[in-house]
Design an enzyme around this catalytic site. Structure first.
Site, PDB file in Angstrom:
ATOM      1  N   LYS A 105      74.443 165.285  68.971  1.00 24.93           N
ATOM      2  CA  LYS A 105      74.059 164.368  70.044  1.00 24.93           C
ATOM      3  C   LYS A 105      74.770 163.027  69.952  1.00 24.93           C
ATOM      4  O   LYS A 105      75.128 162.434  70.970  1.00 24.93           O
ATOM      5  CB  LYS A 105      72.541 164.199  70.086  1.00 24.93           C
ATOM      6  CG  LYS A 105      71.879 163.515  68.928  1.00 24.93           C
ATOM      7  CD  LYS A 105      71.576 164.229  67.657  1.00 24.93           C
ATOM      8  CE  LYS A 105      71.045 165.571  67.550  1.00 24.93           C
ATOM      9  NZ  LYS A 105      70.243 165.799  66.326  1.00 24.93           N
ATOM     10  N   GLU A 129      73.571 172.618  74.442  1.00 25.34           N
ATOM     11  CA  GLU A 129      72.105 172.779  74.518  1.00 25.34           C
ATOM     12  C   GLU A 129      71.417 172.317  73.237  1.00 25.34           C
ATOM     13  O   GLU A 129      70.362 171.677  73.271  1.00 25.34           O
ATOM     14  CB  GLU A 129      71.764 174.245  74.787  1.00 25.34           C
ATOM     15  CG  GLU A 129      70.303 174.517  75.026  1.00 25.34           C
ATOM     16  CD  GLU A 129      69.821 173.898  76.339  1.00 25.34           C
ATOM     17  OE1 GLU A 129      69.067 172.913  76.253  1.00 25.34           O
ATOM     18  OE2 GLU A 129      70.189 174.386  77.414  1.00 25.34           O
ATOM     19  N   GLY A 186      64.158 170.408  56.885  1.00 23.26           N
ATOM     20  CA  GLY A 186      65.422 170.480  57.631  1.00 23.26           C
ATOM     21  C   GLY A 186      65.352 169.858  59.013  1.00 23.26           C
ATOM     22  O   GLY A 186      66.206 170.105  59.856  1.00 23.26           O
ATOM     23  N   GLU A 189      67.988 164.161  60.213  1.00 22.61           N
ATOM     24  CA  GLU A 189      69.451 164.063  60.156  1.00 22.61           C
ATOM     25  C   GLU A 189      69.880 163.865  58.698  1.00 22.61           C
ATOM     26  O   GLU A 189      69.065 163.463  57.853  1.00 22.61           O
ATOM     27  CB  GLU A 189      69.930 162.863  60.985  1.00 22.61           C
ATOM     28  CG  GLU A 189      69.637 163.001  62.470  1.00 22.61           C
ATOM     29  CD  GLU A 189      70.285 164.234  63.067  1.00 22.61           C
ATOM     30  OE1 GLU A 189      71.514 164.349  63.071  1.00 22.61           O
ATOM     31  OE2 GLU A 189      69.546 165.120  63.533  1.00 22.61           O
ATOM     32  N   LYS A 204      69.970 161.370  72.551  1.00 26.36           N
ATOM     33  CA  LYS A 204      69.489 162.492  73.372  1.00 26.36           C
ATOM     34  C   LYS A 204      69.127 162.023  74.784  1.00 26.36           C
ATOM     35  O   LYS A 204      69.411 162.715  75.767  1.00 26.36           O
ATOM     36  CB  LYS A 204      68.280 163.143  72.690  1.00 26.36           C
ATOM     37  CG  LYS A 204      68.650 163.877  71.407  1.00 26.36           C
ATOM     38  CD  LYS A 204      67.409 164.209  70.606  1.00 26.36           C
ATOM     39  CE  LYS A 204      67.753 164.978  69.350  1.00 26.36           C
ATOM     40  NZ  LYS A 204      66.632 165.055  68.411  1.00 26.36           N
TER      41      LYS A 204
HETATM   42  P1  NAP Z   1      73.597 169.516  57.382  1.00 26.12           P
HETATM   43  O1  NAP Z   1      72.565 170.408  56.803  1.00 26.12           O
HETATM   44  O2  NAP Z   1      73.873 168.208  56.717  1.00 26.12           O
HETATM   45  O3  NAP Z   1      74.956 170.371  57.463  1.00 26.12           O
HETATM   46  C1  NAP Z   1      76.187 169.802  57.792  1.00 26.12           C
HETATM   47  C2  NAP Z   1      77.280 170.807  57.414  1.00 26.12           C
HETATM   48  O4  NAP Z   1      78.520 170.304  57.874  1.00 26.12           O
HETATM   49  C3  NAP Z   1      77.418 171.040  55.907  1.00 26.12           C
HETATM   50  O5  NAP Z   1      77.690 172.394  55.662  1.00 26.12           O
HETATM   51  C4  NAP Z   1      78.588 170.158  55.525  1.00 26.12           C
HETATM   52  O6  NAP Z   1      79.346 170.666  54.441  1.00 26.12           O
HETATM   53  C5  NAP Z   1      79.435 170.237  56.785  1.00 26.12           C
HETATM   54  N1  NAP Z   1      80.259 169.040  56.966  1.00 26.12           N
HETATM   55  C6  NAP Z   1      79.834 167.798  57.256  1.00 26.12           C
HETATM   56  N2  NAP Z   1      80.878 166.949  57.358  1.00 26.12           N
HETATM   57  C7  NAP Z   1      81.970 167.690  57.113  1.00 26.12           C
HETATM   58  C8  NAP Z   1      83.361 167.394  57.069  1.00 26.12           C
HETATM   59  N3  NAP Z   1      83.839 166.148  57.279  1.00 26.12           N
HETATM   60  N4  NAP Z   1      84.232 168.399  56.798  1.00 26.12           N
HETATM   61  C9  NAP Z   1      83.754 169.648  56.579  1.00 26.12           C
HETATM   62  N5  NAP Z   1      82.473 170.008  56.610  1.00 26.12           N
HETATM   63  C10 NAP Z   1      81.593 169.030  56.881  1.00 26.12           C
HETATM   64  O7  NAP Z   1      73.267 169.162  58.905  1.00 26.12           O
HETATM   65  P2  NAP Z   1      72.406 170.027  59.943  1.00 26.12           P
HETATM   66  O8  NAP Z   1      70.963 169.638  59.847  1.00 26.12           O
HETATM   67  O9  NAP Z   1      72.793 171.443  59.875  1.00 26.12           O
HETATM   68  O10 NAP Z   1      72.906 169.360  61.320  1.00 26.12           O
HETATM   69  C11 NAP Z   1      74.178 169.638  61.815  1.00 26.12           C
HETATM   70  C12 NAP Z   1      74.311 169.102  63.256  1.00 26.12           C
HETATM   71  O11 NAP Z   1      73.267 169.677  64.059  1.00 26.12           O
HETATM   72  C13 NAP Z   1      74.129 167.575  63.374  1.00 26.12           C
HETATM   73  O12 NAP Z   1      74.940 167.110  64.426  1.00 26.12           O
HETATM   74  C14 NAP Z   1      72.665 167.432  63.782  1.00 26.12           C
HETATM   75  O13 NAP Z   1      72.406 166.257  64.516  1.00 26.12           O
HETATM   76  C15 NAP Z   1      72.514 168.643  64.678  1.00 26.12           C
HETATM   77  N6  NAP Z   1      71.129 169.113  64.834  1.00 26.12           N
HETATM   78  C16 NAP Z   1      70.380 169.357  63.734  1.00 26.12           C
HETATM   79  C17 NAP Z   1      69.083 169.811  63.916  1.00 26.12           C
HETATM   80  C18 NAP Z   1      68.177 170.070  62.750  1.00 26.12           C
HETATM   81  O14 NAP Z   1      66.978 170.301  62.983  1.00 26.12           O
HETATM   82  N7  NAP Z   1      68.652 170.076  61.520  1.00 26.12           N
HETATM   83  C19 NAP Z   1      68.587 170.015  65.208  1.00 26.12           C
HETATM   84  C20 NAP Z   1      69.422 169.788  66.313  1.00 26.12           C
HETATM   85  C21 NAP Z   1      70.701 169.331  66.104  1.00 26.12           C
HETATM   86  P3  NAP Z   1      78.736 170.709  52.931  1.00 26.12           P
HETATM   87  O15 NAP Z   1      77.592 171.687  53.048  1.00 26.12           O
HETATM   88  O16 NAP Z   1      79.825 171.189  52.085  1.00 26.12           O
HETATM   89  O17 NAP Z   1      78.276 169.313  52.666  1.00 26.12           O
HETATM   90  N1  HSE Z   2      66.860 165.084  63.453  1.00 31.10           N
HETATM   91  C1  HSE Z   2      66.584 165.621  64.736  1.00 31.10           C
HETATM   92  C2  HSE Z   2      65.103 165.505  65.039  1.00 31.10           C
HETATM   93  C3  HSE Z   2      67.017 167.061  64.798  1.00 31.10           C
HETATM   94  O1  HSE Z   2      64.313 165.289  64.122  1.00 31.10           O
HETATM   95  O2  HSE Z   2      64.737 165.618  66.205  1.00 31.10           O
HETATM   96  C4  HSE Z   2      66.959 167.643  66.179  1.00 31.10           C
HETATM   97  O3  HSE Z   2      67.940 167.084  67.006  1.00 31.10           O
END
Ligand code: NAP
Ligand code: HSE
Length: 424
Positions: A105, A129, A186, A189, A204
Site C-alpha cells: 500500500k 487487491e 503476522g 508491518e 490504504k
Molecule cells: P515480511 O514477512 O517482512 O516479508 C517480506 C519478505 O520480503 C521477506 O521474505 C524478505 O526477505 C523479502 N524482502 C524484503 N525486502 C527485500 C529486498 N530488498 N530484497 C529481497 N527480498 C526482500 O512482510 P509481509 O508481512 O509478508 O508483508 C509483505 C507485503 O505485504 C508488505 O507490503 C505489507 O504491507 C503487505 N501486506 C501484509 C499483510 C500482512 O498481514 N502481513 C497484509 C496486507 C498486505 P527475508 O525473508 O530474507 O528478509
Molecule cells: N499491517 C497491516 C494491518 C497489514 O495491520 O492492517 C494489512 O495491510
C-alpha cells in the site's frame, strides 16, 4: 509432453509470500481447474537465503534478474514491501512484459500514478487487491461492481493491527502486549510504526479514495494520526457517553473536491463499525445507486492476504491486455479539500479549574464559533475538574479555532484531548 504449468514469481517469501506458495499447493487441484492448468511459484526473491523456511529446493533466490529474465514467468506477486528497490523492480518487470500483483500500500499510495502509467505503456497489468484490507475484496467492488455509481464516501477500519490492539486493550491487555501479539500473528508491518501512527491506514485510504472518486490521491493528501497517544481515561469517558474509540479512515466526495483522513474517532456503539473487533476490518461504501454497502472481514494476516494475492493472479490470467480500468482515462483530477473545511463531530476533554463560570466561558467560545454542544460530562475532585464535551458536526477549522481560544482563557491545566466523533 508439454508442461501446462503457469509459473509465477514472488518478490518476498515472508508472512504473505510463504502463504501464497502454501495456498497454491494446498488448493492446487481447484486452482488448476479454474486456471486451465497448474499454477506454481517458480522463483521467490528473498534477502537472506540461509534463513530456515519451508520452500521447495531451488525456489528461493537473492537474484532479482532470475525472475525478471525468466521467460516462463508472466505474472509476479510483489509481497516484499518497501519503496526502493521495490519501485525499480516493478518498473523493470513491466518493461520485461510481466504483469504484477502487489500488496504494497505504501508504494501504491506514493508512486501509483507512475507505476500504472508504466504498466499501461508496456501493456501489462498492475493489480493491488491485497494492498487494502487483506481478504476483503474492496478494490474489485469499487472498481468493477460499483462502476454505475457516483461514490459519495468510504468510511472504515482499514488497519488490522490497531483494531486488534484497541480490542485487546478493551479486554484488559496492555498496549505493549497487544502490539507484540499482533506482530507474532503476522498482522503488523515489518516496522509496526506505520500501523500504530496511522501511516498504513492513510496509504490504504489514499488508494481507496483514488479508485472511489477516479482521481489521484496520494498519502501526502491524507492527514493522519494513530493510536499511540490514546489514553485509557478517554476510552472510559467514551464508553460512558455510548461510544467506542476506533481508528477510522474516511474519504469523502465534497462539493469542492475530495477529502481523506485517518484519525482515532469516537464511534457510537450502535454504529456498524463499533462491532468490528480484533484484526477484522470493515469498509462502508456509499454510492448513488446502491445507497450503502458494508464489507467486513479479516484485514491482516498471511493466509488472508495471500487469498487476495492469488485472486489477483487469477484475474490477470483470466484477462488480457492492460486489464480493467487501468488506463489514465479512468482518472480525472479533483481538488483536495483542506481538512479545516471538512465537517466532523468532536470529543473534547479538558482538565480545568473547578471554579464558577469556567463551563460558561467554554460554552461561550463554542457558541461564538457556531459550534453546537451535543453532551457535557463533568467530574470534579481536589479543585480540578475533567470536563468532557461532545459536539455536533462542524468544520474542523472552526473547532480547532475554538480550542485555541479555550486554551487562552487560562482555565485549563493540561493539554486538551481532542478526538473526532461519528454522528449517532
Ligand atoms: P515480511 O514477512 O517482512 O516479508 C517480506 C519478505 O520480503 C521477506 O521474505 C524478505 O526477505 C523479502 N524482502 C524484503 N525486502 C527485500 C529486498 N530488498 N530484497 C529481497 N527480498 C526482500 O512482510 P509481509 O508481512 O509478508 O508483508 C509483505 C507485503 O505485504 C508488505 O507490503 C505489507 O504491507 C503487505 N501486506 C501484509 C499483510 C500482512 O498481514 N502481513 C497484509 C496486507 C498486505 P527475508 O525473508 O530474507 O528478509
Ligand atoms: N499491517 C497491516 C494491518 C497489514 O495491520 O492492517 C494489512 O495491510
Amino acid at each position: 509432453m508439454t508442461d501446462l504449468t503457469t509459473s509465477i514469481g514472488l518478490l518476498g517469501y515472508g508472512t504473505v509470500g510463504s502463504a501464497v506458495d502454501r495456498l497454491l499447493n494446498d488448493r492446487a487441484e481447484d486452482i488448476a481447474r479454474v486456471a486451465g492448468g497448474p499454477v506454481a511459484v517458480r522463483h521467490a526473491l528473498v534477502r537472506d537465503i540461509e534463513r530456515r523456511r519451508d520452500a521447495r529446493d531451488g525456489v528461493l533466490t537473492t537474484d532479482f534478474a532470475a525472475i525478471r529474465d525468466d521467460p516462463a514467468i508472466g505474472v509476479v506477486a510483489e509481497v516484499m514491501g518497501g519503496i526502493e528497490p521495490t519501485r525499480g523492480y516493478l518498473l523493470e518487470l513491466f518493461a520485461a512484459g510481466k504483469s504484477v500483483v502487489s500488496a504494497n500500500k505504501q508504494l501504491l499510495a506514493r508512486h501509483g500514478a507512475e507505476l500504472f502509467a508504466a504498466a499501461e505503456r508496456h501493456r501489462v497489468q498492475l493489480r493491488f487487491e491485497a494492498s487494502v484490507c487483506a481478504a476483503i475484496p474492496v478494490v474489485k467492488v469499487l472498481r468493477e461492481s460499483m462502476i454505475a455509481n457516483d461514490v459519495a464516501g468510504v468510511l472504515g477500519i482499514v488497519n488490522g493491527t490497531t483494531n486488534f490492539i484497541l480490542s485487546a486493550m478493551a479486554g484488559g491487555q496492555t498496549y505493549g502486549d497487544a502490539l507484540a501479539r499482533a506482530q507474532e500473528l503476522g498482522y503488523a508491518e515489518a516496522d509496526p510504526t506505520e500501523d500504530v501512527n496511522g501511516a498504513d491506514a492513510a496509504a490504504k485510504i489514499a488508494i481507496l479514495a483514488s479508485i472511489a472518486f477516479h482521481t489521484r490521491v496520494t498519502i501526502d493528501d491524507v492527514p493522519f494520526n494513530g493510536i499511540e497517544d490514546l489514553e485509557a481515561v478517554d476510552a472510559a469517558f467514551a464508553a460512558e457517553l455510548g461510544y467506542k474509540i476506533k481508528l477510522i479512515g474516511s474519504a469523502q466526495r465534497l462539493p469542492g473536491g475530495v477529502a481523506a483522513s485517518v484519525h482515532p474517532t469516537l464511534v457510537p456503539t450502535s454504529h456498524a463499525l463499533a462491532g468490528v473487533e480484533g484484526s477484522f476490518n470493515a469498509v462502508m461504501l456509499r454510492g448513488s445507486a446502491i445507497r450503502e454497502i458494508t464489507l467486513v472481514g479479516p484485514g491482516a494476516g498471511g493466509d488472508e492476504t495471500a487469498s487476495a494475492v492469488i485472486g489477483d493472479v487469477m484475474s490477470v490470467l483470466g484477462t488480457s491486455g492492460t486489464g480493467f480500468f487501468q488506463s489514465d482515462g479512468y482518472f480525472r483530477q479533483l481538488p483536495v479539500v483542506p481538512e479545516s473545511e471538512v465537517e466532523s463531530g468532536f470529543y473534547l476533554r479538558l482538565d480545568v479549574l473547578d471554579q464558577p463560570g469556567v463551563l460558561a466561558q467554554i460554552a461561550r467560545v463554542l457558541a461564538d464559533v457556531d459550534i453546537s454542544i451535543e453532551s457535557v460530562i463533568q467530574r470534579a475532585a481536589d479543585g480540578r475538574a475533567q470536563l468532557v464535551v461532545t459536539t455536533h458536526p462542524a468544520p474542523e477549522g472552526r473547532f480547532f479555532d475554538a480550542v485555541g481560544r479555550i486554551r487562552s482563557l487560562g482555565v485549563t491545566r493540561a493539554e486538551p484531548t481532542m478526538l473526532r466523533a461519528l454522528p449517532r
